[in-house]
Enzyme design. Sequence first.
Site, mmCIF file in Angstrom:
data_model
loop_
_atom_site.group_PDB
_atom_site.id
_atom_site.type_symbol
_atom_site.label_atom_id
_atom_site.label_comp_id
_atom_site.label_asym_id
_atom_site.label_seq_id
_atom_site.Cartn_x
_atom_site.Cartn_y
_atom_site.Cartn_z
ATOM 1 N N CYS A 10 24.602 13.095 79.691
ATOM 2 C CA CYS A 10 25.315 12.138 80.542
ATOM 3 C C CYS A 10 25.987 11.121 79.631
ATOM 4 O O CYS A 10 25.968 11.265 78.402
ATOM 5 C CB CYS A 10 24.403 11.484 81.576
ATOM 6 S SG CYS A 10 23.185 10.346 80.939
ATOM 7 N N CYS A 82 26.592 13.976 84.946
ATOM 8 C CA CYS A 82 27.531 12.985 85.473
ATOM 9 C C CYS A 82 28.947 13.482 85.219
ATOM 10 O O CYS A 82 29.189 14.247 84.284
ATOM 11 C CB CYS A 82 27.302 11.599 84.881
ATOM 12 S SG CYS A 82 27.876 11.346 83.199
ATOM 13 N N CYS A 89 32.516 16.080 77.652
ATOM 14 C CA CYS A 89 31.571 16.927 76.928
ATOM 15 C C CYS A 89 32.279 17.667 75.808
ATOM 16 O O CYS A 89 33.322 18.291 76.022
ATOM 17 C CB CYS A 89 30.924 17.933 77.876
ATOM 18 S SG CYS A 89 29.679 18.964 77.079
#
Length: 138
Positions: A10, A82, A89
């Site tokens: 996250c 999230c 990412c």
Amino acid sequence: MARSRVLFLCTHNSARSQMAEGLLRSMAGDRFEAGSAGTEKTSVHPLAIRAMEEVGIDISAHTSKRYEDVEAKGWDCVITVCDDANERCPIVPASVKRLHWSFEDPSRAVGDESQRLAVFRGVRDQILARLKTWLENP
């Protein structure tokens, strides 16, 4: 038998990913090695620690980590928890399974402490339900 490695990711590695890591260890630590990290490093939220203590899981010794500091471990599965982390990412190798589970950020909850803790409990319970379903068919 080697356990599959699962990394929860996250933004701040302060609540959702920390709770997911603790829950997976508690639920299936014999089958999975769980870890967590964030796109940024902060600290574990005290209300996340309290919400987990209520279900008998101690994450008080967890620390916030950046993805860059754990990526060398060779994860089998990366689960973003999230939307921001999903968008930011880093690219993971093709051999790594990537999943996205979107949960509300409990650290943004408003109100007094009991109201904010209720939000952390709700997110914890949502993560727990999602993990139960996933563990039935990882």
